[in-house]
Design an enzyme around this catalytic site. Sequence first.
Site, PDB file in Angstrom:
ATOM      1  N   ARG A  95       0.818  -1.211   0.000  1.00  0.00           N
ATOM      2  CA  ARG A  95       0.000   0.000   0.000  1.00  0.00           C
ATOM      3  C   ARG A  95       0.856   1.268   0.000  1.00  0.00           C
ATOM      4  NH1 ARG A  95      -4.948  -2.104   2.445  1.00  0.00           N
ATOM      5  NH2 ARG A  95      -6.623  -0.592   2.377  1.00  0.00           N
ATOM      6  N   ARG A 134     -22.166  -1.335   2.574  1.00  0.00           N
ATOM      7  CA  ARG A 134     -21.744  -2.739   2.691  1.00  0.00           C
ATOM      8  C   ARG A 134     -21.738  -3.243   4.134  1.00  0.00           C
ATOM      9  NH1 ARG A 134     -15.233  -2.638   1.122  1.00  0.00           N
ATOM     10  NH2 ARG A 134     -14.541  -1.635   3.026  1.00  0.00           N
TER      11      ARG A 134
HETATM   12  P1  AMP Z   1      -8.582  -3.007   4.099  1.00  0.00           P
HETATM   13  O1  AMP Z   1      -9.295  -4.123   4.787  1.00  0.00           O
HETATM   14  O2  AMP Z   1      -7.631  -3.484   3.038  1.00  0.00           O
HETATM   15  O3  AMP Z   1      -9.517  -1.937   3.586  1.00  0.00           O
HETATM   16  O4  AMP Z   1      -7.652  -2.300   5.206  1.00  0.00           O
HETATM   17  C1  AMP Z   1      -8.225  -1.667   6.342  1.00  0.00           C
HETATM   18  C2  AMP Z   1      -7.210  -0.759   7.013  1.00  0.00           C
HETATM   19  O5  AMP Z   1      -6.096  -1.540   7.481  1.00  0.00           O
HETATM   20  C3  AMP Z   1      -6.576   0.321   6.144  1.00  0.00           C
HETATM   21  O6  AMP Z   1      -7.385   1.475   6.013  1.00  0.00           O
HETATM   22  C4  AMP Z   1      -5.281   0.589   6.907  1.00  0.00           C
HETATM   23  O7  AMP Z   1      -5.537   1.352   8.072  1.00  0.00           O
HETATM   24  C5  AMP Z   1      -4.880  -0.800   7.362  1.00  0.00           C
HETATM   25  N1  AMP Z   1      -4.004  -1.495   6.380  1.00  0.00           N
HETATM   26  C6  AMP Z   1      -4.329  -2.595   5.645  1.00  0.00           C
HETATM   27  N2  AMP Z   1      -3.306  -2.974   4.864  1.00  0.00           N
HETATM   28  C7  AMP Z   1      -2.310  -2.090   5.094  1.00  0.00           C
HETATM   29  C8  AMP Z   1      -0.995  -1.929   4.583  1.00  0.00           C
HETATM   30  N3  AMP Z   1      -0.496  -2.760   3.646  1.00  0.00           N
HETATM   31  N4  AMP Z   1      -0.237  -0.900   5.055  1.00  0.00           N
HETATM   32  C9  AMP Z   1      -0.714  -0.075   5.998  1.00  0.00           C
HETATM   33  N5  AMP Z   1      -1.947  -0.145   6.511  1.00  0.00           N
HETATM   34  C10 AMP Z   1      -2.747  -1.144   6.076  1.00  0.00           C
END
Ligand code: AMP
Length: 223
Positions: A95, A134
């Site tokens: 990310r 969702r």
């Molecule tokens: P997601 O489920 O992919 O939408 O991730 C939810 C939250 O987890 C994000 O908004 C970030 O706060 C954190 N997060 C997930 N993956 C990463 C990553 N690779 N690097 C940093 N923060 C992450």
Amino acid sequence: MTQDGLGMHVVFTGAPGCGKGTQARLLKERVAIPHLSTGEMLRAEAATGSALGSEIKALIDGGNLVPDDMIIKMLSKRIDADDCKKGFILDGFPRTLPQAEVLEEMLSKKGITLNAVIEIQVPDEIIMERILGRYACMTCGQGYHDKYQKPKVYGVCDNCGGTDFYRRIDDNRSTVQNRLVNYRALTYPTIPYFESKGLLRTVDGTGSIAAVAKKIDDILAVG
Ligand code: AMP
């Protein structure tokens, strides 16, 4: 898509709500390799209530990224597990550019090359509507949407019959706005990076879940 004998290694990327988690889960069923969602790993740690978990929860709930070194440590441990020997589907990682560079380094040490980075593109107006509507089954995680994907029987999960559902705390308008800002500033730079490596495949994510899945199958030559 050719594989290197070490299995399939795919990254799903795109803005929050683009459908990368949904598509990664579906692909996992078809190719039988693990789906590694860093968001899910972090939510699991947050749910433990540990000091680290509380720190993570505050970052997620505010729509901010967790520090690179923390997530890199978590992911590198996970991809060393036995079930990743035949490959994996990364969802939500990398990310940031430093995460992308570290991933490449980690994989090259193992003699693995990425097959593809699939970017799912969806306009911001659609993203907001998708995320705000969702929710998911508490028992099996099956995703639903107030308007676009209702359970067949009201209040009952199609997949497991569960009757408890949840919405993510970070799926509210102001947090999503911040997540989109962070996506553009921190995650988007990984797109030209992967393009320069010849790995980027872009998919229009505005169609039905099945239509998007079909495009991904075609790219990966799955089926
Ligand atoms: P997601 O489920 O992919 O939408 O991730 C939810 C939250 O987890 C994000 O908004 C970030 O706060 C954190 N997060 C997930 N993956 C990463 C990553 N690779 N690097 C940093 N923060 C992450």
